[in-house]
Scaffold this motif. Structure first.
Motif, PDB file in Angstrom:
ATOM      1  N   HIS A 178       0.751  -1.114   0.042  1.00 21.35           N
ATOM      2  CA  HIS A 178       0.019  -0.117  -0.005  1.00 21.35           C
ATOM      3  C   HIS A 178       0.781   1.425  -0.016  1.00 21.35           C
ATOM      4  CE1 HIS A 178      -3.067   3.106   0.864  1.00 21.35           C
ATOM      5  NE2 HIS A 178      -2.468   3.202   1.853  1.00 21.35           N
ATOM      6  N   LEU A 179       1.768   1.192   0.795  1.00 18.39           N
ATOM      7  CA  LEU A 179       2.810   2.442   0.917  1.00 18.39           C
ATOM      8  C   LEU A 179       3.495   2.710  -0.528  1.00 18.39           C
ATOM      9  CD1 LEU A 179       4.303   1.758   4.464  1.00 18.39           C
ATOM     10  CD2 LEU A 179       2.883   3.822   3.717  1.00 18.39           C
ATOM     11  N   ALA A 180       3.868   1.542  -1.041  1.00 16.20           N
ATOM     12  CA  ALA A 180       4.642   1.608  -2.365  1.00 16.20           C
ATOM     13  C   ALA A 180       3.650   2.397  -3.573  1.00 16.20           C
ATOM     14  CB  ALA A 180       5.082   0.441  -3.081  1.00 16.20           C
ATOM     15  N   ARG A 181       2.388   1.854  -3.289  1.00 13.67           N
ATOM     16  CA  ARG A 181       1.262   2.203  -4.240  1.00 13.67           C
ATOM     17  C   ARG A 181       0.990   3.763  -4.234  1.00 13.67           C
ATOM     18  NH1 ARG A 181      -2.409  -3.203  -4.560  1.00 13.67           N
ATOM     19  NH2 ARG A 181      -1.046  -4.406  -5.857  1.00 13.67           N
ATOM     20  N   SER A 182       1.232   4.309  -2.971  1.00 17.60           N
ATOM     21  CA  SER A 182       0.992   5.395  -2.619  1.00 17.60           C
ATOM     22  C   SER A 182       2.088   6.295  -2.778  1.00 17.60           C
ATOM     23  CB  SER A 182       0.401   5.607  -0.972  1.00 17.60           C
ATOM     24  OG  SER A 182      -0.630   4.783  -0.944  1.00 17.60           O
ATOM     25  N   GLY A 183       2.992   6.030  -3.489  1.00 11.61           N
ATOM     26  CA  GLY A 183       3.820   6.950  -3.830  1.00 11.61           C
ATOM     27  C   GLY A 183       5.222   6.829  -2.891  1.00 11.61           C
ATOM     28  N   HIS A 184       5.193   6.017  -1.755  1.00 13.81           N
ATOM     29  CA  HIS A 184       6.300   5.973  -0.722  1.00 13.81           C
ATOM     30  C   HIS A 184       7.516   4.984  -1.301  1.00 13.81           C
ATOM     31  CE1 HIS A 184       4.276   8.761   1.852  1.00 13.81           C
ATOM     32  NE2 HIS A 184       3.167   8.271   1.652  1.00 13.81           N
ATOM     33  N   GLU A 185       8.656   4.883  -0.528  1.00 15.06           N
ATOM     34  CA  GLU A 185       9.421   3.814  -0.668  1.00 15.06           C
ATOM     35  C   GLU A 185       9.738   3.015   0.527  1.00 15.06           C
ATOM     36  OE1 GLU A 185      14.326   3.734  -1.961  1.00 15.06           O
ATOM     37  OE2 GLU A 185      13.273   5.621  -1.555  1.00 15.06           O
ATOM     38  N   TYR A 227       2.636 -15.727   2.837  1.00 17.83           N
ATOM     39  CA  TYR A 227       1.672 -14.730   3.632  1.00 17.83           C
ATOM     40  C   TYR A 227       0.760 -14.128   2.553  1.00 17.83           C
ATOM     41  CZ  TYR A 227       4.645 -16.133   7.437  1.00 17.83           C
ATOM     42  OH  TYR A 227       5.275 -16.821   8.388  1.00 17.83           O
ATOM     43  N   LEU A 228       0.896 -13.599   1.405  1.00 16.56           N
ATOM     44  CA  LEU A 228       0.064 -12.802   0.475  1.00 16.56           C
ATOM     45  C   LEU A 228       0.232 -13.246  -0.751  1.00 16.56           C
ATOM     46  CD1 LEU A 228      -1.956 -10.581   1.233  1.00 16.56           C
ATOM     47  CD2 LEU A 228      -0.120  -8.884   0.668  1.00 16.56           C
ATOM     48  N   PRO A 229      -0.001 -14.433  -1.293  1.00 14.56           N
ATOM     49  CA  PRO A 229       0.708 -14.919  -2.678  1.00 14.56           C
ATOM     50  C   PRO A 229      -0.144 -14.246  -3.979  1.00 14.56           C
ATOM     51  CG  PRO A 229      -0.841 -16.274  -1.468  1.00 14.56           C
ATOM     52  CD  PRO A 229      -0.870 -15.329  -0.657  1.00 14.56           C
ATOM     53  N   ASP A 230      -1.232 -13.401  -3.641  1.00 12.03           N
ATOM     54  CA  ASP A 230      -2.047 -12.962  -4.836  1.00 12.03           C
ATOM     55  C   ASP A 230      -1.462 -11.349  -5.011  1.00 12.03           C
ATOM     56  OD1 ASP A 230      -3.402 -15.200  -5.220  1.00 12.03           O
ATOM     57  OD2 ASP A 230      -5.079 -14.768  -4.003  1.00 12.03           O
ATOM     58  N   SER A 231      -0.551 -10.980  -4.357  1.00 13.29           N
ATOM     59  CA  SER A 231      -0.279  -9.545  -4.454  1.00 13.29           C
ATOM     60  C   SER A 231       1.234  -9.370  -5.121  1.00 13.29           C
ATOM     61  CB  SER A 231      -0.496  -8.878  -3.245  1.00 13.29           C
ATOM     62  OG  SER A 231      -0.192  -7.557  -3.391  1.00 13.29           O
ATOM     63  N   VAL A 232       1.271  -8.552  -6.321  1.00 15.31           N
ATOM     64  CA  VAL A 232       2.588  -8.461  -6.738  1.00 15.31           C
ATOM     65  C   VAL A 232       3.359  -7.478  -6.088  1.00 15.31           C
ATOM     66  CG1 VAL A 232       3.681  -7.781  -8.826  1.00 15.31           C
ATOM     67  CG2 VAL A 232       1.631  -9.164  -8.932  1.00 15.31           C
ATOM     68  N   LEU A 233       4.472  -7.516  -5.483  1.00 16.90           N
ATOM     69  CA  LEU A 233       5.351  -6.445  -4.941  1.00 16.90           C
ATOM     70  C   LEU A 233       5.686  -5.475  -5.985  1.00 16.90           C
ATOM     71  CD1 LEU A 233       7.644  -8.503  -2.779  1.00 16.90           C
ATOM     72  CD2 LEU A 233       5.335  -7.841  -2.367  1.00 16.90           C
ATOM     73  N   PRO A 234       5.294  -4.043  -5.515  1.00 19.62           N
ATOM     74  CA  PRO A 234       5.697  -3.046  -6.620  1.00 19.62           C
ATOM     75  C   PRO A 234       7.166  -2.811  -6.568  1.00 19.62           C
ATOM     76  CG  PRO A 234       4.025  -2.347  -5.328  1.00 19.62           C
ATOM     77  CD  PRO A 234       4.423  -3.692  -4.461  1.00 19.62           C
ATOM     78  N   ASP A 235       7.647  -2.278  -7.885  1.00 19.91           N
ATOM     79  CA  ASP A 235       9.220  -2.127  -7.846  1.00 19.91           C
ATOM     80  C   ASP A 235       9.838  -1.198  -6.738  1.00 19.91           C
ATOM     81  OD1 ASP A 235       9.114  -3.768 -10.150  1.00 19.91           O
ATOM     82  OD2 ASP A 235       8.938  -1.953 -11.597  1.00 19.91           O
ATOM     83  N   ALA A 236       8.844  -0.248  -6.272  1.00 16.68           N
ATOM     84  CA  ALA A 236       9.473   0.866  -5.106  1.00 16.68           C
ATOM     85  C   ALA A 236       9.697   0.080  -4.058  1.00 16.68           C
ATOM     86  CB  ALA A 236       8.590   2.036  -5.394  1.00 16.68           C
ATOM     87  N   MET A 237       9.455  -0.949  -3.923  1.00 19.26           N
ATOM     88  CA  MET A 237       9.393  -1.708  -2.451  1.00 19.26           C
ATOM     89  C   MET A 237      10.540  -2.805  -2.544  1.00 19.26           C
ATOM     90  SD  MET A 237       6.366  -4.071  -1.104  1.00 19.26           S
ATOM     91  CE  MET A 237       6.527  -5.635  -0.091  1.00 19.26           C
ATOM     92  N   ARG A 238      11.281  -2.521  -1.394  1.00 20.70           N
ATOM     93  CA  ARG A 238      12.606  -3.341  -1.080  1.00 20.70           C
ATOM     94  C   ARG A 238      12.220  -4.177   0.079  1.00 20.70           C
ATOM     95  NH1 ARG A 238      13.046  -1.459  -5.567  1.00 20.70           N
ATOM     96  NH2 ARG A 238      14.281   0.354  -6.090  1.00 20.70           N
ATOM     97  N   VAL A 239      12.915  -5.426  -0.060  1.00 18.42           N
ATOM     98  CA  VAL A 239      12.670  -6.509   0.771  1.00 18.42           C
ATOM     99  C   VAL A 239      13.966  -6.633   1.418  1.00 18.42           C
ATOM    100  CG1 VAL A 239      11.705  -8.740   1.348  1.00 18.42           C
ATOM    101  CG2 VAL A 239      10.599  -7.301  -0.525  1.00 18.42           C
ATOM    102  N   THR A 240      14.186  -6.814   2.796  1.00 14.50           N
ATOM    103  CA  THR A 240      15.292  -7.156   3.370  1.00 14.50           C
ATOM    104  C   THR A 240      15.460  -8.186   4.591  1.00 14.50           C
ATOM    105  OG1 THR A 240      17.556  -6.057   3.928  1.00 14.50           O
ATOM    106  CG2 THR A 240      15.489  -4.990   4.683  1.00 14.50           C
ATOM    107  N   ASP A 241      16.641  -8.532   4.925  1.00 15.93           N
ATOM    108  CA  ASP A 241      16.620  -9.054   6.086  1.00 15.93           C
ATOM    109  C   ASP A 241      17.442  -8.658   7.079  1.00 15.93           C
ATOM    110  OD1 ASP A 241      18.862 -10.015   4.918  1.00 15.93           O
ATOM    111  OD2 ASP A 241      18.627 -12.177   5.265  1.00 15.93           O
ATOM    112  N   GLN A 242      18.168  -7.246   6.602  1.00 14.95           N
ATOM    113  CA  GLN A 242      19.121  -6.584   7.519  1.00 14.95           C
ATOM    114  C   GLN A 242      18.387  -5.317   8.103  1.00 14.95           C
ATOM    115  OE1 GLN A 242      22.391  -7.622   7.626  1.00 14.95           O
ATOM    116  NE2 GLN A 242      21.603  -9.393   6.562  1.00 14.95           N
ATOM    117  N   LEU A 243      18.580  -4.973   9.328  1.00 16.42           N
ATOM    118  CA  LEU A 243      17.980  -3.785   9.864  1.00 16.42           C
ATOM    119  C   LEU A 243      18.748  -2.747   9.712  1.00 16.42           C
ATOM    120  CD1 LEU A 243      16.592  -5.368  13.288  1.00 16.42           C
ATOM    121  CD2 LEU A 243      15.477  -4.446  11.413  1.00 16.42           C
ATOM    122  N   ALA A 244      19.944  -2.860   9.368  1.00 19.99           N
ATOM    123  CA  ALA A 244      21.015  -1.676   8.943  1.00 19.99           C
ATOM    124  C   ALA A 244      20.440  -0.892   7.945  1.00 19.99           C
ATOM    125  CB  ALA A 244      22.298  -2.070   9.067  1.00 19.99           C
TER     126      ALA A 244
END
Length: 67
Positions: A20-27, A50-67
């Protein structure tokens, strides 16, 4: 682009919020503690567990690093 936002937790709610945040223009940076889940989400551009029917927008980053 909007603000950079960290979402901690890549379950259904966290993933939906980050999408939702990515679709709203955030990163959004979506953090997951499971590096295998992160790798799968990056490869598929979806959260197949957990959410198989939703494509992740390009603006969204996925990480396992908190830094």
């Amino acid at each position: 682009m909007g603000q950079r936002v960290a979402v901690l937790g890549a379950g259904g709610w966290g993933t939906a919020l980050a999408v939702h945040l990515a679709r709203s223009g955030h990163e959004p940076f979506l953090w997951a503690r499971d590096s295998a889940l992160v790798a799968d989400m990056r490869a598929r551009r979806a959260n197949a567990v957990y959410l198989p029917d939703s494509v992740l927008p390009d603006a969204m980053r996925v990480t396992d690093q908190l830094a």
